[in-house]
Design a protein around this motif. Structure first.
Motif, PDB file in Angstrom:
ATOM      1  N   SER A 160     -12.735 -24.966 -22.155  1.00 26.75           N
ATOM      2  CA  SER A 160     -13.284 -23.696 -22.641  1.00 26.75           C
ATOM      3  C   SER A 160     -14.436 -23.947 -23.601  1.00 26.75           C
ATOM      4  CB  SER A 160     -12.186 -22.878 -23.340  1.00 26.75           C
ATOM      5  OG  SER A 160     -11.164 -22.511 -22.425  1.00 26.75           O
ATOM      6  N   MET A 161     -14.268 -24.931 -24.482  1.00 30.13           N
ATOM      7  CA  MET A 161     -15.328 -25.251 -25.444  1.00 30.13           C
ATOM      8  C   MET A 161     -16.569 -25.763 -24.718  1.00 30.13           C
ATOM      9  SD  MET A 161     -13.086 -27.026 -28.507  1.00 30.13           S
ATOM     10  CE  MET A 161     -14.546 -27.400 -29.481  1.00 30.13           C
ATOM     11  N   ARG A 162     -16.355 -26.573 -23.674  1.00 31.83           N
ATOM     12  CA  ARG A 162     -17.496 -27.098 -22.930  1.00 31.83           C
ATOM     13  C   ARG A 162     -18.292 -25.962 -22.285  1.00 31.83           C
ATOM     14  NH1 ARG A 162     -18.893 -28.432 -17.890  1.00 31.83           N
ATOM     15  NH2 ARG A 162     -16.900 -27.754 -17.027  1.00 31.83           N
ATOM     16  N   LEU A 163     -17.587 -24.998 -21.701  1.00 25.38           N
ATOM     17  CA  LEU A 163     -18.278 -23.859 -21.089  1.00 25.38           C
ATOM     18  C   LEU A 163     -18.982 -23.016 -22.148  1.00 25.38           C
ATOM     19  CD1 LEU A 163     -15.709 -22.718 -18.375  1.00 25.38           C
ATOM     20  CD2 LEU A 163     -17.950 -23.730 -17.995  1.00 25.38           C
ATOM     21  N   CYS A 164     -18.333 -22.865 -23.296  1.00 29.13           N
ATOM     22  CA  CYS A 164     -18.968 -22.095 -24.372  1.00 29.13           C
ATOM     23  C   CYS A 164     -20.225 -22.804 -24.880  1.00 29.13           C
ATOM     24  CB  CYS A 164     -17.978 -21.884 -25.520  1.00 29.13           C
ATOM     25  SG  CYS A 164     -16.646 -20.724 -25.145  1.00 29.13           S
ATOM     26  N   GLU A 165     -20.182 -24.137 -24.928  1.00 25.69           N
ATOM     27  CA  GLU A 165     -21.359 -24.892 -25.357  1.00 25.69           C
ATOM     28  C   GLU A 165     -22.524 -24.673 -24.380  1.00 25.69           C
ATOM     29  OE1 GLU A 165     -22.166 -26.698 -27.930  1.00 25.69           O
ATOM     30  OE2 GLU A 165     -20.260 -26.578 -29.000  1.00 25.69           O
ATOM     31  N   LEU A 166     -22.201 -24.639 -23.088  1.00 23.00           N
ATOM     32  CA  LEU A 166     -23.247 -24.402 -22.089  1.00 23.00           C
ATOM     33  C   LEU A 166     -23.813 -22.993 -22.213  1.00 23.00           C
ATOM     34  CD1 LEU A 166     -21.635 -26.121 -18.959  1.00 23.00           C
ATOM     35  CD2 LEU A 166     -23.530 -26.977 -20.358  1.00 23.00           C
ATOM     36  N   LEU A 167     -22.908 -22.020 -22.404  1.00 27.45           N
ATOM     37  CA  LEU A 167     -23.349 -20.626 -22.511  1.00 27.45           C
ATOM     38  C   LEU A 167     -24.092 -20.364 -23.820  1.00 27.45           C
ATOM     39  CD1 LEU A 167     -20.199 -18.803 -21.069  1.00 27.45           C
ATOM     40  CD2 LEU A 167     -22.425 -19.054 -19.969  1.00 27.45           C
ATOM     41  N   LYS A 168     -23.841 -21.202 -24.804  1.00 28.03           N
ATOM     42  CA  LYS A 168     -24.480 -21.035 -26.118  1.00 28.03           C
ATOM     43  C   LYS A 168     -25.997 -21.160 -26.014  1.00 28.03           C
ATOM     44  CE  LYS A 168     -24.419 -24.406 -29.009  1.00 28.03           C
ATOM     45  NZ  LYS A 168     -23.974 -25.461 -29.958  1.00 28.03           N
ATOM     46  N   GLU A 169     -26.444 -21.919 -25.025  1.00 29.78           N
ATOM     47  CA  GLU A 169     -27.881 -22.142 -24.868  1.00 29.78           C
ATOM     48  C   GLU A 169     -28.568 -21.032 -24.069  1.00 29.78           C
ATOM     49  OE1 GLU A 169     -29.061 -24.552 -26.606  1.00 29.78           O
ATOM     50  OE2 GLU A 169     -27.032 -25.231 -27.141  1.00 29.78           O
ATOM     51  N   ARG A 170     -27.782 -20.117 -23.528  1.00 33.32           N
ATOM     52  CA  ARG A 170     -28.383 -19.041 -22.735  1.00 33.32           C
ATOM     53  C   ARG A 170     -29.087 -18.044 -23.662  1.00 33.32           C
ATOM     54  NH1 ARG A 170     -26.236 -18.474 -17.528  1.00 33.32           N
ATOM     55  NH2 ARG A 170     -25.495 -20.523 -16.843  1.00 33.32           N
ATOM     56  N   THR A 171     -30.262 -17.617 -23.257  1.00 32.24           N
ATOM     57  CA  THR A 171     -31.033 -16.672 -24.068  1.00 32.24           C
ATOM     58  C   THR A 171     -31.072 -15.271 -23.456  1.00 32.24           C
ATOM     59  OG1 THR A 171     -33.065 -17.340 -22.922  1.00 32.24           O
ATOM     60  CG2 THR A 171     -32.508 -18.493 -24.979  1.00 32.24           C
ATOM     61  N   GLU A 172     -30.567 -15.128 -22.194  1.00 35.01           N
ATOM     62  CA  GLU A 172     -30.626 -13.817 -21.554  1.00 35.01           C
ATOM     63  C   GLU A 172     -29.527 -12.911 -22.096  1.00 35.01           C
ATOM     64  OE1 GLU A 172     -28.185 -16.290 -18.529  1.00 35.01           O
ATOM     65  OE2 GLU A 172     -29.482 -16.559 -20.278  1.00 35.01           O
ATOM     66  N   PRO A 173     -29.740 -11.582 -22.021  1.00 37.99           N
ATOM     67  CA  PRO A 173     -28.684 -10.649 -22.421  1.00 37.99           C
ATOM     68  C   PRO A 173     -27.518 -10.712 -21.436  1.00 37.99           C
ATOM     69  CG  PRO A 173     -30.511  -9.457 -21.424  1.00 37.99           C
ATOM     70  CD  PRO A 173     -30.963 -10.881 -21.588  1.00 37.99           C
ATOM     71  N   LEU A 174     -26.372 -10.178 -21.835  1.00 39.72           N
ATOM     72  CA  LEU A 174     -25.174 -10.237 -20.996  1.00 39.72           C
ATOM     73  C   LEU A 174     -25.411  -9.594 -19.634  1.00 39.72           C
ATOM     74  CD1 LEU A 174     -22.189 -10.947 -20.652  1.00 39.72           C
ATOM     75  CD2 LEU A 174     -21.622  -8.756 -21.738  1.00 39.72           C
ATOM     76  N   GLY A 175     -26.194  -8.525 -19.619  1.00 40.02           N
ATOM     77  CA  GLY A 175     -26.435  -7.820 -18.362  1.00 40.02           C
ATOM     78  C   GLY A 175     -27.148  -8.676 -17.329  1.00 40.02           C
ATOM     79  N   GLU A 176     -27.814  -9.753 -17.759  1.00 38.59           N
ATOM     80  CA  GLU A 176     -28.547 -10.617 -16.829  1.00 38.59           C
ATOM     81  C   GLU A 176     -27.843 -11.955 -16.605  1.00 38.59           C
ATOM     82  OE1 GLU A 176     -32.504 -11.061 -18.268  1.00 38.59           O
ATOM     83  OE2 GLU A 176     -32.863  -8.904 -18.452  1.00 38.59           O
ATOM     84  N   LEU A 177     -26.685 -12.130 -17.201  1.00 41.50           N
ATOM     85  CA  LEU A 177     -25.959 -13.393 -17.065  1.00 41.50           C
ATOM     86  C   LEU A 177     -25.400 -13.536 -15.649  1.00 41.50           C
ATOM     87  CD1 LEU A 177     -24.652 -15.925 -18.382  1.00 41.50           C
ATOM     88  CD2 LEU A 177     -22.666 -14.466 -18.893  1.00 41.50           C
ATOM     89  N   ASP A 178     -25.521 -14.727 -15.086  1.00 39.94           N
ATOM     90  CA  ASP A 178     -24.948 -15.023 -13.775  1.00 39.94           C
ATOM     91  C   ASP A 178     -23.456 -15.302 -13.960  1.00 39.94           C
ATOM     92  OD1 ASP A 178     -24.426 -15.705 -11.177  1.00 39.94           O
ATOM     93  OD2 ASP A 178     -25.269 -17.728 -11.347  1.00 39.94           O
ATOM     94  N   ALA A 179     -22.698 -14.229 -14.168  1.00 37.35           N
ATOM     95  CA  ALA A 179     -21.259 -14.377 -14.410  1.00 37.35           C
ATOM     96  C   ALA A 179     -20.546 -14.948 -13.198  1.00 37.35           C
ATOM     97  CB  ALA A 179     -20.657 -13.024 -14.789  1.00 37.35           C
ATOM     98  N   ALA A 180     -21.029 -14.612 -12.000  1.00 37.56           N
ATOM     99  CA  ALA A 180     -20.386 -15.111 -10.783  1.00 37.56           C
ATOM    100  C   ALA A 180     -20.432 -16.634 -10.729  1.00 37.56           C
ATOM    101  CB  ALA A 180     -21.068 -14.515  -9.551  1.00 37.56           C
ATOM    102  N   GLY A 181     -21.561 -17.219 -11.135  1.00 40.46           N
ATOM    103  CA  GLY A 181     -21.676 -18.672 -11.129  1.00 40.46           C
ATOM    104  C   GLY A 181     -20.723 -19.325 -12.113  1.00 40.46           C
ATOM    105  N   VAL A 182     -20.625 -18.743 -13.310  1.00 36.27           N
ATOM    106  CA  VAL A 182     -19.721 -19.296 -14.326  1.00 36.27           C
ATOM    107  C   VAL A 182     -18.271 -19.154 -13.876  1.00 36.27           C
ATOM    108  CG1 VAL A 182     -18.985 -19.175 -16.738  1.00 36.27           C
ATOM    109  CG2 VAL A 182     -21.379 -18.769 -16.151  1.00 36.27           C
ATOM    110  N   LEU A 183     -17.945 -17.984 -13.309  1.00 36.67           N
ATOM    111  CA  LEU A 183     -16.576 -17.761 -12.831  1.00 36.67           C
ATOM    112  C   LEU A 183     -16.222 -18.733 -11.710  1.00 36.67           C
ATOM    113  CD1 LEU A 183     -16.436 -13.851 -12.834  1.00 36.67           C
ATOM    114  CD2 LEU A 183     -15.090 -15.398 -14.272  1.00 36.67           C
TER     115      LEU A 183
END
Length: 216
Positions: free
Chosen positions: A94-117
């Protein structure tokens, strides 16, 4: 001692003390004069042991096995360490995924949630877990009584509908209206009773153990 005194002495809420009694981890004697629970030094010692184990995250059943002498403290800790190690691996993922997502600059509405899931699903297939199992278990406990009550309510409502429909279709051969209404009302009373029982059951489910560890 009374339960209020034990609560202040040990630092465990009255709700949790009663919860442990219901689970069979604690068996205080009863005052012969008033029937109230009477807690002594032995019960205080047991509660401190339970408090220690629960603060370490040891499950209720593991504590019960240790109390019954089916396993030693060391046995229980070895079993619990296996669980903690699995949880640590899950936390690290979970921490590793959070570290990766921490670098994302896009708003939640533009996040590729399907890829992360999709990545999370791969990790779950490998044995990882990202769900709060404790909350999930509580939700599952609610499902059965709600489903059963809904089915019985539907059955009782159908019976009422059939009675009224039969009277409306052939009022001459049907029982008098007053009797029909009484008969139709009986399933409605049953429905009211079932709904009341469901509410009480949901309240009982909500009487589980409080997570006091954060307060200690």
């Amino acid at each position: 001692m009374k339960i209020n005194e034990v609560e202040a002495l040990v630092g465990i809420t009255k709700k949790n003390i009663r919860f442990y009694e219901e689970k069979g981890l604690l068996s205080p004697s009863r005052n012969s004069e008033n029937g109230y629970r009477d807690y002594g030094e032995s019960e205080v010692a047991v509660l401190r042991q339970i408090k220690l184990m629960r603060k370490l995250g040891v499950p209720i059943e593991e504590i019960r096995r240790m109390q019954e002498g089916k396993q030693t403290v060391g046995d229980g800790m070895r079993r619990h360490l296996v669980t903690l190690e699995r949880e640590r691996r899950n936390l690290e993922e979970s921490m590793r995924l959070c570290e990766l997502l921490k670098e994302r600059t896009e708003p939640l509405g533009e996040l590729d949630a399907a890829g992360v899931l999709a990545e999370m699903e791969k990790l779950e297939q490998a044995g990882a877990s990202f769900q709060n199992k404790q909350k999930q278990d509580v939700r599952i406990r609610y499902v059965a009584p709600i489903v059963v009550t809904a089915a019985l309510v539907a059955l009782m409502a159908a019976m009422t509908g059939v009675m009224l429909w039969g009277y409306l279709m052939d009022p001459e051969d049907a029982p008098p209206l007053a009797i029909t209404l009484v008969m139709a009302a009986m399933p409605l009373l049953v429905i009211a009773g079932m709904l009341y029982a469901l509410v009480q059951r949901i309240r009982e489910i909500g009487k589980g153990e409080i997570d006091d560890a954060k307060k200690y």
